[in-house]
Write a protein that holds these residues in place. Structure first.
Motif: not given
Length: 305
Positions: A52-69
């Protein structure tokens, strides 16, 4: 009289079977089943907490590889995309992320070194020197921890303006060098230092500064390591004060620069996620370097008294 048991009567197991069930000398005793179940439950809870503690970091990593849309698609992406390099180039062109990263690193390193040294010296004086008003001074240090930052912003801003320090790095570093938390933490570490060693060093002709640096400081490395981590994290994540002091984009720190990605009509979520993820890497490296001192410092403070 024969000692043979009658047919059908329960008898003792053969000697070979009893020897086989007996643990060899020196073998570890088998843990009871309830204790093993308890350890398994504790381990499962710790693993769940880590995930659960690593989930925000995993989401940041995934989101940083996509466009905002792409982040607003339904369902949202859960796997890395292919826009990481494009987002990194855009982040560098928009806010000069490499430059602001170096700005934050320089400010945080200088502030951490000076504040940790000042906190250690003040804590040493409050712990090992006997002078009139020491208790009152300690009470004042404690009282400053109750003053919210918002109360200090206006007088500190006026002070920096009168010194001509607006839009300068010293305005970000100097006002908060005296860290009340650091002083109290180091004082608690120095209280357990034996006075006999100080007397021996003074008898041998060692000066106060040399005694402090060569004899005392090495013995409080756990507390000092914990203080370094807390101080670096606090300055690295500082936002309000650098936002007020720094007006030139070339001098922005990471939090201030990332704030410029949030506009009234457009928010660069991919850039925010990528910048936030990259900004956490120095903190992770710092914690890995000082993790032993950090844990020992916290446990040392918890076991006192």
């Amino acid at each position: 009289m024969s000692s043979t048991p009658p047919p059908g009567a329960p008898g003792r197991a053969p000697l070979s079977a009893r020897v086989a069930r007996t643990p060899p000398p020196g073998a570890p005793a088998r843990t009871p089943l309830p204790a093993r179940l308890g350890r398994t439950a504790v381990l499962a809870v710790l693993v769940l907490g880590a995930v659960l503690s690593l989930l925000p970091f995993a989401w940041m990593l995934v989101a940083s590889t996509h466009s905002s849309s792409e982040l607003f698609h339904s369902p949202p992406p859960f796997l890395p995309g292919g826009n990481l390099l494009r987002n990194l180039v855009h982040l560098q062109e928009t806010i000069g992320f490499g430059r602001v990263l170096l700005n934050s690193l320089g400010i945080a390193v200088v502030y951490t070194a000076l504040s940790s040294l000042l906190s250690a010296m003040c804590g040493y004086g409050l712990a090992k020197y006997r002078f009139r008003g020491r208790g009152l001074l300690l009470g004042l240090v404690l009282a400053t921890m109750m003053i919210p930052l918002q109360v200090l912003l206006v007088p500190l801003f006026q002070m920096m303006a009168s010194l001509g320090w607006i839009d300068s790095y010293q305005a970000v570093i100097v006002p908060f060098l005296a860290n009340s938390f650091g002083i109290l933490l180091m004082r608690q570490g120095f209280l357990d230092f034996p006075d006999e060693l100080l007397e021996s060093a003074r008898i041998d002709g060692s000066g106060e500064l040399r005694t402090f640096c060569r004899v005392v400081l090495p013995c409080v490395r756990p507390q000092l390591g914990a203080l370094v981590i807390f101080t670096f994290m606090g300055q690295w994540n500082s936002f309000i004060w650098p936002l007020l002091m720094l007006n030139t984009e070339d001098r922005y720190t990471v939090p201030v620069a990332l704030n410029t990605l949030t506009g009234l009509s457009h928010v660069d979520y991919s850039g925010l996620m990528l910048g936030s993820f990259l900004a956490t890497l120095p903190l992770m490296v710092l914690f890995l370097v000082f993790q032993r001192q950090f844990v020992a410092g916290l446990l040392g403070g918890a076991l006192k008294g």
